[in-house]
Scaffold this motif. Sequence first.
Motif, PDB file in Angstrom:
ATOM      1  N   VAL A 164       0.862  -1.185   0.000  1.00 49.92           N
ATOM      2  CA  VAL A 164       0.000   0.000   0.000  1.00 49.92           C
ATOM      3  C   VAL A 164       0.897   1.233   0.000  1.00 49.92           C
ATOM      4  O   VAL A 164       1.435   1.616   1.033  1.00 49.92           O
ATOM      5  CB  VAL A 164      -0.927   0.010   1.228  1.00 49.92           C
ATOM      6  CG1 VAL A 164      -1.918   1.155   1.138  1.00 49.92           C
ATOM      7  CG2 VAL A 164      -1.661  -1.315   1.358  1.00 49.92           C
ATOM      8  N   MET A 165       1.058   1.859  -1.154  1.00 51.37           N
ATOM      9  CA  MET A 165       1.992   2.978  -1.282  1.00 51.37           C
ATOM     10  C   MET A 165       1.265   4.314  -1.183  1.00 51.37           C
ATOM     11  O   MET A 165       0.239   4.516  -1.848  1.00 51.37           O
ATOM     12  CB  MET A 165       2.746   2.883  -2.603  1.00 51.37           C
ATOM     13  CG  MET A 165       3.711   1.730  -2.659  1.00 51.37           C
ATOM     14  SD  MET A 165       4.836   1.891  -4.038  1.00 51.37           S
ATOM     15  CE  MET A 165       6.024   0.619  -3.612  1.00 51.37           C
ATOM     16  N   PRO A 166       1.797   5.256  -0.410  1.00 57.33           N
ATOM     17  CA  PRO A 166       1.122   6.542  -0.228  1.00 57.33           C
ATOM     18  C   PRO A 166       0.861   7.282  -1.538  1.00 57.33           C
ATOM     19  O   PRO A 166      -0.229   7.817  -1.750  1.00 57.33           O
ATOM     20  CB  PRO A 166       2.097   7.325   0.664  1.00 57.33           C
ATOM     21  CG  PRO A 166       2.899   6.284   1.365  1.00 57.33           C
ATOM     22  CD  PRO A 166       3.013   5.148   0.402  1.00 57.33           C
ATOM     23  N   HIS A 167       1.860   7.318  -2.428  1.00 57.12           N
ATOM     24  CA  HIS A 167       1.682   8.103  -3.656  1.00 57.12           C
ATOM     25  C   HIS A 167       0.615   7.515  -4.577  1.00 57.12           C
ATOM     26  O   HIS A 167       0.015   8.225  -5.382  1.00 57.12           O
ATOM     27  CB  HIS A 167       3.007   8.239  -4.403  1.00 57.12           C
ATOM     28  CG  HIS A 167       3.460   6.990  -5.075  1.00 57.12           C
ATOM     29  ND1 HIS A 167       4.171   6.010  -4.429  1.00 57.12           N
ATOM     30  CD2 HIS A 167       3.309   6.551  -6.354  1.00 57.12           C
ATOM     31  CE1 HIS A 167       4.445   5.038  -5.273  1.00 57.12           C
ATOM     32  NE2 HIS A 167       3.938   5.331  -6.440  1.00 57.12           N
ATOM     33  N   ASN A 168       0.348   6.210  -4.434  1.00 59.05           N
ATOM     34  CA  ASN A 168      -0.697   5.595  -5.250  1.00 59.05           C
ATOM     35  C   ASN A 168      -2.085   6.139  -4.915  1.00 59.05           C
ATOM     36  O   ASN A 168      -2.977   6.171  -5.768  1.00 59.05           O
ATOM     37  CB  ASN A 168      -0.697   4.070  -5.062  1.00 59.05           C
ATOM     38  CG  ASN A 168       0.138   3.372  -6.112  1.00 59.05           C
ATOM     39  OD1 ASN A 168       0.463   3.948  -7.143  1.00 59.05           O
ATOM     40  ND2 ASN A 168       0.498   2.134  -5.850  1.00 59.05           N
ATOM     41  N   LEU A 169      -2.281   6.533  -3.662  1.00 59.83           N
ATOM     42  CA  LEU A 169      -3.577   7.085  -3.260  1.00 59.83           C
ATOM     43  C   LEU A 169      -3.823   8.418  -3.959  1.00 59.83           C
ATOM     44  O   LEU A 169      -4.936   8.722  -4.388  1.00 59.83           O
ATOM     45  CB  LEU A 169      -3.629   7.247  -1.743  1.00 59.83           C
ATOM     46  CG  LEU A 169      -3.349   5.970  -0.926  1.00 59.83           C
ATOM     47  CD1 LEU A 169      -3.443   6.251   0.562  1.00 59.83           C
ATOM     48  CD2 LEU A 169      -4.298   4.852  -1.308  1.00 59.83           C
ATOM     49  N   TYR A 170      -2.781   9.230  -4.055  1.00 58.86           N
ATOM     50  CA  TYR A 170      -2.896  10.499  -4.776  1.00 58.86           C
ATOM     51  C   TYR A 170      -3.062  10.255  -6.278  1.00 58.86           C
ATOM     52  O   TYR A 170      -3.875  10.907  -6.944  1.00 58.86           O
ATOM     53  CB  TYR A 170      -1.661  11.360  -4.536  1.00 58.86           C
ATOM     54  CG  TYR A 170      -1.513  11.824  -3.105  1.00 58.86           C
ATOM     55  CD1 TYR A 170      -2.168  12.969  -2.659  1.00 58.86           C
ATOM     56  CD2 TYR A 170      -0.736  11.115  -2.190  1.00 58.86           C
ATOM     57  CE1 TYR A 170      -2.047  13.407  -1.345  1.00 58.86           C
ATOM     58  CE2 TYR A 170      -0.608  11.540  -0.875  1.00 58.86           C
ATOM     59  CZ  TYR A 170      -1.262  12.685  -0.455  1.00 58.86           C
ATOM     60  OH  TYR A 170      -1.149  13.110   0.850  1.00 58.86           O
ATOM     61  N   LEU A 171      -2.301   9.304  -6.802  1.00 54.14           N
ATOM     62  CA  LEU A 171      -2.308   9.042  -8.239  1.00 54.14           C
ATOM     63  C   LEU A 171      -3.671   8.560  -8.718  1.00 54.14           C
ATOM     64  O   LEU A 171      -4.215   9.062  -9.710  1.00 54.14           O
ATOM     65  CB  LEU A 171      -1.226   8.000  -8.569  1.00 54.14           C
ATOM     66  CG  LEU A 171      -1.115   7.565 -10.021  1.00 54.14           C
ATOM     67  CD1 LEU A 171      -0.705   8.731 -10.908  1.00 54.14           C
ATOM     68  CD2 LEU A 171      -0.113   6.412 -10.161  1.00 54.14           C
ATOM     69  N   HIS A 172      -4.242   7.587  -8.030  1.00 48.88           N
ATOM     70  CA  HIS A 172      -5.501   6.987  -8.481  1.00 48.88           C
ATOM     71  C   HIS A 172      -6.636   8.005  -8.467  1.00 48.88           C
ATOM     72  O   HIS A 172      -7.473   8.031  -9.389  1.00 48.88           O
ATOM     73  CB  HIS A 172      -5.843   5.788  -7.592  1.00 48.88           C
ATOM     74  CG  HIS A 172      -6.849   4.871  -8.209  1.00 48.88           C
ATOM     75  ND1 HIS A 172      -7.458   3.863  -7.504  1.00 48.88           N
ATOM     76  CD2 HIS A 172      -7.363   4.792  -9.459  1.00 48.88           C
ATOM     77  CE1 HIS A 172      -8.291   3.201  -8.297  1.00 48.88           C
ATOM     78  NE2 HIS A 172      -8.254   3.765  -9.486  1.00 48.88           N
ATOM     79  N   SER A 173      -6.667   8.846  -7.433  1.00 47.38           N
ATOM     80  CA  SER A 173      -7.744   9.827  -7.348  1.00 47.38           C
ATOM     81  C   SER A 173      -7.678  10.836  -8.490  1.00 47.38           C
ATOM     82  O   SER A 173      -8.688  11.465  -8.834  1.00 47.38           O
ATOM     83  CB  SER A 173      -7.692  10.561  -6.000  1.00 47.38           C
ATOM     84  OG  SER A 173      -6.469  11.262  -5.846  1.00 47.38           O
ATOM     85  N   ALA A 174      -6.501  10.976  -9.099  1.00 49.54           N
ATOM     86  CA  ALA A 174      -6.358  11.879 -10.254  1.00 49.54           C
ATOM     87  C   ALA A 174      -6.633  11.155 -11.570  1.00 49.54           C
ATOM     88  O   ALA A 174      -7.276  11.709 -12.468  1.00 49.54           O
ATOM     89  CB  ALA A 174      -4.949  12.478 -10.271  1.00 49.54           C
ATOM     90  N   LEU A 175      -6.177   9.908 -11.689  1.00 52.41           N
ATOM     91  CA  LEU A 175      -6.304   9.195 -12.968  1.00 52.41           C
ATOM     92  C   LEU A 175      -7.755   8.888 -13.319  1.00 52.41           C
ATOM     93  O   LEU A 175      -8.114   8.866 -14.504  1.00 52.41           O
ATOM     94  CB  LEU A 175      -5.496   7.891 -12.933  1.00 52.41           C
ATOM     95  CG  LEU A 175      -3.979   8.038 -12.856  1.00 52.41           C
ATOM     96  CD1 LEU A 175      -3.308   6.668 -12.909  1.00 52.41           C
ATOM     97  CD2 LEU A 175      -3.443   8.921 -13.967  1.00 52.41           C
ATOM     98  N   VAL A 176      -8.604   8.624 -12.329  1.00 56.55           N
ATOM     99  CA  VAL A 176     -10.003   8.299 -12.638  1.00 56.55           C
ATOM    100  C   VAL A 176     -10.726   9.476 -13.285  1.00 56.55           C
ATOM    101  O   VAL A 176     -11.732   9.300 -13.975  1.00 56.55           O
ATOM    102  CB  VAL A 176     -10.780   7.841 -11.382  1.00 56.55           C
ATOM    103  CG1 VAL A 176     -10.258   6.512 -10.880  1.00 56.55           C
ATOM    104  CG2 VAL A 176     -10.732   8.899 -10.280  1.00 56.55           C
TER     105      VAL A 176
END
Length: 440
Positions: free
Chosen positions: A226-238
């Motif tokens: 569970v990587m912190p930056h992935n949480l920011y990334l996914h919320s933008a990519l959708v």
Amino acid sequence: MSARPEQPASLLGTDIVPGSISVPRGGSAFRRFLAFLGPGAMVSVGYIDPGNWATSLEGGSRFGYTLLCVILLSNLMAVLLQSLCARLGIASGRDLAQSCREHYPKAVNIVLWALCELAIIATDLAEVIGTAVALKLLFGIPLAWGAAITIVDTVVLLMLMRRGFRWLEAFVMSLMAMIFGCFAVELALAQPSLAGIADGFLSPDPGIVTNPQMLYIAIGIIGATVMPHNLYLHSALVKTRDFEQHAQGKREALRFATLDSTLSLSLALFVNAGILILAAAVFHSAGQTVVEIEEAYGLLSPLLGAGIAATLFGVALLASGLNSTVTATLAGQIVMEGFLRFRMKPWIRRLITRGLAILPVLYVTQVYGDQSVGRLLVLSQVVLSLQLPFAIIPLIRFVSRRDWMGELAIGWKIKTLTWAITVLILVLNARLVMEVFHGL
């Protein structure tokens, strides 16, 4: 609450902007779902990066199948948290970094941004080590030179990005399929114990919490998964999908986006578990404890009796390092723009981040030798785990707010579960810190 997404500038010179990828308004549900495929793959890359290799290899070779339950727990946590990220982006029209900027004081945002940048550098460190080790194993390139060569991926990455975001997603999915195929063959050659696998998944060992060595690897697995930056990334990519902005359109978009990420994370679960199972079946059963990826590569062929085993291992590692570079670059630009409204030329940002990641690798190889990079790799994953609460807590707060999320705000059941996950991570991190100070 505004229904229209906040419009950032085009990221990295591509069409990664809200609503840039069309979604069919009619036709079958499957055809509409295909338009949502991609962000899940981009996010799941972070769950199979070289950092996962280090923690899973050491965990499997040292403790057998015991830590499979930690991998499964981490993956279930990831599925839930990434679905919340998709929910935030779709319902509010803002990603996690933008939401933080709008709700928190400037000082808090700077701290959160700095912590996220630290997590991205730790991720990039794992990618540098993984790619450099793969180049050494496959082509005999010295580790320090391999680390320096990873700077070249900036040029390749930017060239690919200019072709468009869908090309980038296709590239990532192709490399993921390659990694999956390599480990499918590896596991077929290793012939692991099915009973041991089932026991590892379904019967948690109390030693995971009481044994300091096992706890350290377990927290590393959580940090690597569970990587912190992935949480920011996914919320933008959708937000790149041009779904209809009314309530029904958002519900369908959330359903498809969640299915996309869940399928991709299931593939990541296979790879992560496959690495640990391979280490348990090949190394633990032979009484070998493997800390370095190079050591695993050298032992695979002799222990499995198949020359192709080591080559497949090296190819999968190289693909993993290249793949993870893509998402770290995107996440870095997203958090910088989201938190600070500051934009930097992509090649400059890439060189700064990669340079900061390369320096520790060069230092460790020169002072302690190539055999020490494995410990550095595991340490980077523990750093990621320590950063997790600073991304998860804001995420839970935002998706719980009905004035921000409308009817897509989470209910008390999901809220309780996500807070339980956060508390678990905090408790494990506190235990780790106490163990570290106790050992000083």
